[in-house]
Design a protein around this motif. Structure first.
Motif, PDB file in Angstrom:
ATOM      1  N   ILE A  74       0.826  -1.217   0.000  1.00  0.00           N
ATOM      2  CA  ILE A  74       0.000   0.000   0.000  1.00  0.00           C
ATOM      3  C   ILE A  74       0.857   1.263   0.000  1.00  0.00           C
ATOM      4  O   ILE A  74       0.349   2.366   0.101  1.00  0.00           O
ATOM      5  CB  ILE A  74      -0.951   0.010   1.206  1.00  0.00           C
ATOM      6  N   GLN A  75       2.173   1.061  -0.084  1.00  0.00           N
ATOM      7  CA  GLN A  75       3.141   2.155  -0.197  1.00  0.00           C
ATOM      8  C   GLN A  75       3.151   3.079   1.020  1.00  0.00           C
ATOM      9  O   GLN A  75       3.289   4.293   0.898  1.00  0.00           O
ATOM     10  CB  GLN A  75       2.934   2.927  -1.503  1.00  0.00           C
ATOM     11  N   PHE A  76       3.045   2.481   2.206  1.00  0.00           N
ATOM     12  CA  PHE A  76       3.452   3.206   3.413  1.00  0.00           C
ATOM     13  C   PHE A  76       4.960   3.447   3.334  1.00  0.00           C
ATOM     14  O   PHE A  76       5.456   4.500   3.686  1.00  0.00           O
ATOM     15  CB  PHE A  76       3.142   2.387   4.662  1.00  0.00           C
ATOM     16  N   TRP A  77       5.667   2.405   2.901  1.00  0.00           N
ATOM     17  CA  TRP A  77       7.131   2.432   2.809  1.00  0.00           C
ATOM     18  C   TRP A  77       7.590   1.420   1.775  1.00  0.00           C
ATOM     19  O   TRP A  77       6.816   0.581   1.315  1.00  0.00           O
ATOM     20  CB  TRP A  77       7.765   2.113   4.162  1.00  0.00           C
ATOM     21  N   PRO A 486       0.697   1.591  -8.667  1.00  0.00           N
ATOM     22  CA  PRO A 486       1.217   0.258  -8.340  1.00  0.00           C
ATOM     23  C   PRO A 486       2.446  -0.039  -9.203  1.00  0.00           C
ATOM     24  O   PRO A 486       2.693   0.646 -10.205  1.00  0.00           O
ATOM     25  CB  PRO A 486       0.056  -0.674  -8.696  1.00  0.00           C
ATOM     26  N   PRO A 487       3.220  -1.035  -8.848  1.00  0.00           N
ATOM     27  CA  PRO A 487       4.369  -1.387  -9.688  1.00  0.00           C
ATOM     28  C   PRO A 487       3.944  -1.648 -11.127  1.00  0.00           C
ATOM     29  O   PRO A 487       2.892  -2.245 -11.383  1.00  0.00           O
ATOM     30  CB  PRO A 487       4.913  -2.656  -9.028  1.00  0.00           C
ATOM     31  N   ALA A 488       4.745  -1.199 -12.056  1.00  0.00           N
ATOM     32  CA  ALA A 488       4.491  -1.463 -13.476  1.00  0.00           C
ATOM     33  C   ALA A 488       4.601  -2.965 -13.731  1.00  0.00           C
ATOM     34  O   ALA A 488       5.219  -3.698 -12.948  1.00  0.00           O
ATOM     35  CB  ALA A 488       5.502  -0.704 -14.325  1.00  0.00           C
ATOM     36  N   PRO A 489       4.009  -3.475 -14.805  1.00  0.00           N
ATOM     37  CA  PRO A 489       4.068  -4.919 -15.081  1.00  0.00           C
ATOM     38  C   PRO A 489       5.469  -5.505 -14.978  1.00  0.00           C
ATOM     39  O   PRO A 489       5.653  -6.608 -14.450  1.00  0.00           O
ATOM     40  CB  PRO A 489       3.513  -5.011 -16.507  1.00  0.00           C
ATOM     41  N   ALA A 490       6.468  -4.751 -15.434  1.00  0.00           N
ATOM     42  CA  ALA A 490       7.844  -5.267 -15.382  1.00  0.00           C
ATOM     43  C   ALA A 490       8.376  -5.339 -13.960  1.00  0.00           C
ATOM     44  O   ALA A 490       9.361  -6.048 -13.695  1.00  0.00           O
ATOM     45  CB  ALA A 490       8.756  -4.375 -16.227  1.00  0.00           C
ATOM     46  N   ASP A 491       7.742  -4.614 -13.040  1.00  0.00           N
ATOM     47  CA  ASP A 491       8.197  -4.584 -11.651  1.00  0.00           C
ATOM     48  C   ASP A 491       7.377  -5.481 -10.738  1.00  0.00           C
ATOM     49  O   ASP A 491       7.660  -5.562  -9.537  1.00  0.00           O
ATOM     50  CB  ASP A 491       8.157  -3.156 -11.113  1.00  0.00           C
ATOM     51  N   LEU A 492       6.343  -6.140 -11.263  1.00  0.00           N
ATOM     52  CA  LEU A 492       5.573  -7.080 -10.455  1.00  0.00           C
ATOM     53  C   LEU A 492       6.342  -8.387 -10.307  1.00  0.00           C
ATOM     54  O   LEU A 492       7.069  -8.804 -11.212  1.00  0.00           O
ATOM     55  CB  LEU A 492       4.212  -7.347 -11.099  1.00  0.00           C
ATOM     56  N   TYR A 493       6.171  -9.032  -9.170  1.00  0.00           N
ATOM     57  CA  TYR A 493       6.874 -10.282  -8.910  1.00  0.00           C
ATOM     58  C   TYR A 493       6.473 -11.331  -9.952  1.00  0.00           C
ATOM     59  O   TYR A 493       5.313 -11.417 -10.367  1.00  0.00           O
ATOM     60  CB  TYR A 493       6.557 -10.775  -7.504  1.00  0.00           C
ATOM     61  N   VAL A 494       7.413 -12.147 -10.369  1.00  0.00           N
ATOM     62  CA  VAL A 494       7.208 -13.072 -11.472  1.00  0.00           C
ATOM     63  C   VAL A 494       6.048 -14.022 -11.217  1.00  0.00           C
ATOM     64  O   VAL A 494       5.278 -14.349 -12.129  1.00  0.00           O
ATOM     65  CB  VAL A 494       8.513 -13.852 -11.773  1.00  0.00           C
ATOM     66  N   ASN A 495       5.866 -14.470  -9.970  1.00  0.00           N
ATOM     67  CA  ASN A 495       4.790 -15.423  -9.671  1.00  0.00           C
ATOM     68  C   ASN A 495       3.401 -14.798  -9.769  1.00  0.00           C
ATOM     69  O   ASN A 495       2.402 -15.517  -9.831  1.00  0.00           O
ATOM     70  CB  ASN A 495       4.961 -16.007  -8.264  1.00  0.00           C
ATOM     71  N   ASN A 496       3.330 -13.473  -9.760  1.00  0.00           N
ATOM     72  CA  ASN A 496       2.031 -12.801  -9.831  1.00  0.00           C
ATOM     73  C   ASN A 496       1.376 -12.920 -11.198  1.00  0.00           C
ATOM     74  O   ASN A 496       0.183 -12.659 -11.341  1.00  0.00           O
ATOM     75  CB  ASN A 496       2.180 -11.310  -9.488  1.00  0.00           C
ATOM     76  N   LEU A 497       2.151 -13.253 -12.193  1.00  0.00           N
ATOM     77  CA  LEU A 497       1.638 -13.388 -13.563  1.00  0.00           C
ATOM     78  C   LEU A 497       0.917 -12.113 -14.012  1.00  0.00           C
ATOM     79  O   LEU A 497      -0.149 -12.153 -14.644  1.00  0.00           O
ATOM     80  CB  LEU A 497       0.698 -14.599 -13.676  1.00  0.00           C
ATOM     81  N   GLY A 498       1.500 -10.976 -13.665  1.00  0.00           N
ATOM     82  CA  GLY A 498       0.992  -9.696 -14.129  1.00  0.00           C
ATOM     83  C   GLY A 498      -0.150  -9.118 -13.322  1.00  0.00           C
ATOM     84  O   GLY A 498      -0.700  -8.075 -13.687  1.00  0.00           O
TER      85      GLY A 498
END
Length: 539
Positions: A74-77, A486-498
């Protein structure tokens, strides 16, 4: 005669053996039998687990531990270097128990202890203790399902079982409601063995024996619960307002866990002594909200910034984005860590720490400001804009007052808030519009975000998931969470599948070792289980 003597001798031997057996039983109590303990000694650890536990039975169960990771969603930090899977909205992987602290808190740290307080308290007619335990249980059920979605309800605490079936989020919400109403009923009772002074023995570090404040806590849990269903056709804004009005409405009634600050077990998990957040830095999102960089409050400097986040060498407020490390900020623009040391440092001192990041800082669980923002949203959805604006303004006011009274320590003297500072902010029409029809849902949710910054991570995560992080406010082209990226698609964790994160997986060291079949039935074995939407987030 001889026979009679023999009978007497046998009888005497039986009496002797009976006496010996009694003494043996007294000396060697059955280790498998339930031994009644004073419930006054059980409650302190249960309360401590609402923030974080530190006991022989379990360490680091509770909110503060999981908040380190959800706070990144949630981008507190964010982490001060790139590459963290949690900055990338990833979930726990492998054999890690990360994000399992609330699960462990509910089932292990508090589970049977709360059961015993309720059972023995009922037998002893200590209705205040019973009510407090039920209020905590209601809050814990709500927290559990808000974090994990489906969880174990009907089979919970059944010691005869080796595997446990998962129940739906709707069923768990119903149980939370039931426990909150039972709590209110028992906390209303007087007589018998009800005693404020005796309740204070187990409640020293929360409400100090005040049953009326615990009732308000239970009502506040109900207000939260009814606010969960804004995406459903049966959403009841009047119930949110009703329970919020009965809940915590004064900062004097704020629910918070207190820390003595005398060592590891009595220090906040976020303080410099325990050193758990040395790599975390404030986000660009919160820095912009407080410094006038967010388009909903453009150009307005919030005096709460000096309390909530950290300045940089230039005396301004900057933050970082998820998975971006130093984010291209010059050295002089990089914010201090939460303990007042330079950006590059992972340590600090209590003397320089502020807010909830001090060793002995109280840790809020529910506050009066939050209740006002719940009301503001409910009124707004009902179309009662004047009432919504009044609650919204009161929520901001209570946020200012809480910081001024409880968290002014170590704030530079030149930046301590005055009544004039508060008044100037609240009367700024960019913040509180003169015409109530100009109030936006974005303003309500963003001010709630600010008021709960640092501690209200789970409530804020529920809010963001209700709005799917980037939903637009109806009839506008503006995100409800204005400027939240939120993180851009390239910055999302690989397991999240986008996909964005919507839940935490259950605790590894119970469910993924011993309850695998049940877990598989709810999708818990999927690598991207953390992206499965929650019941409350969907229509």
């Amino acid at each position: 005669m001889k026979k009679i003597n023999q009978i007497i001798g046998i009888a005497a031997a039986l009496i002797f053996l009976g006496a010996c057996t009694k003494k043996v039983n007294e000396a060697y109590i059955n280790p498998n039998a339930q031994v009644v303990q004073p419930i006054e000694t059980l409650l302190p650890n249960v309360i401590s687990a609402m923030a974080v536990s530190y006991t022989a039975q379990g360490t680091n169960y509770g909110y503060q531990n999981d908040g380190i990771y959800v706070g990144r969603y949630i981008q507190f930090w964010e982490t001060n270097t790139a590459g963290s899977q949690y900055d990338q909205m990833g979930g726990a992987t492998g054999g890690s128990d990360i994000l399992g602290a609330i699960w462990a808190m509910h089932y292990y740290g508090q589970g049977q202890n709360l059961n015993r307080i309720i059972q023995w308290g009922t037998e002893q007619k200590k209705w205040d203790y019973v009510g407090v335990a039920q209020a905590i249980r209601a809050w814990s059920w709500l927290s559990l399902t808000d974090m994990y979605g489906e969880a174990i309800l009907k089979d919970a605490f059944n010691t005869s079982l080796l595997v446990f079936t998962y129940d739906t989020q709707q069923e768990i919400y119903a149980e939370a409601k039931k426990q909150a109403l039972l709590a209110i009923e028992n906390l209303t009772k007087t007589g018998d063995s009800v005693s404020a002074s005796n309740l204070a023995k187990g409640d020293q570090y929360f409400y100090n024996g005040d049953a009326q404040k615990w009732k308000k806590f239970a009502y506040s849990v109900l207000a939260r619960l009814y606010n969960r269903t804004t995406n459903k056709s049966d959403y009841k804004p009047d119930s949110v307002i009703y329970y919020a009005n009965l809940g915590i409405n004064s900062n004097a009634d704020n629910a918070s866990v207190k820390f003595a600050g005398l060592g590891t077990s009595t220090n906040s998990y976020y303080g410099p002594f325990r050193g758990n957040i040395g790599t975390l830095r404030q986000s660009k999102f919160i820095a912009d909200l407080l410094s006038g960089g967010n388009n909903s409050f453009l150009g307005v400097s919030d005096p709460r910034a000096w309390y909530l986040i950290r300045e940089n060498d230039n005396g301004t407020f900057k933050g970082i984005r998820p998975n971006k490390g130093t984010d291209g900020l010059s050295v002089s623009d990089r914010p201090q860590n939460f303990w007042g040391n330079p950006f590059s440092s992972t340590s600090g001192t209590d003397a320089n720490a502020r807010y909830i990041f001090k060793d002995a800082a109280s840790y809020p669980i529910i506050t009066a400001a939050e209740m006002q923002f719940l009301k503001a949203e409910a009124y707004y959805r009902k179309g009662k804009k004047l009432e919504a604006r009044d609650a919204y303004r009161q929520g901001i006011s209570l946020s200012f007052d809480m910081l001024s009274s409880d968290y002014a320590s170590s704030v530079p003297a030149a930046h301590l808030m005055t009544p004039a500072d508060k008044n100037a902010y609240i009367t700024n029409t960019v913040v509180v519009p003169t015409n109530e029809n100009n109030l936006t849902l974005s303003q309500i949710m963003l001010q709630k975000y600010i008021a709960m910054y640092g501690w209200g991570f789970l409530e804020t995560w529920v809010d963001m998931r209700r709005f799917h992080y980037t939903d637009l406010e109806a009839g506008t082209t503006r995100q409800v969470y204005t400027d939240f990226e939120p993180p851009a698609p390239a910055d999302l964790y690989v397991n999240n599948l986008g996909e964005y994160v919507y839940r935490a997986r259950p605790r590894y060291n119970s469910e993924y070792l011993y309850n695998v079949d049940a877990l598989g039935k709810v999708g818990g074995l999927d690598l991207n289980y953390n992206t499965k939407k929650m019941w409350f987030s969907e229509p």
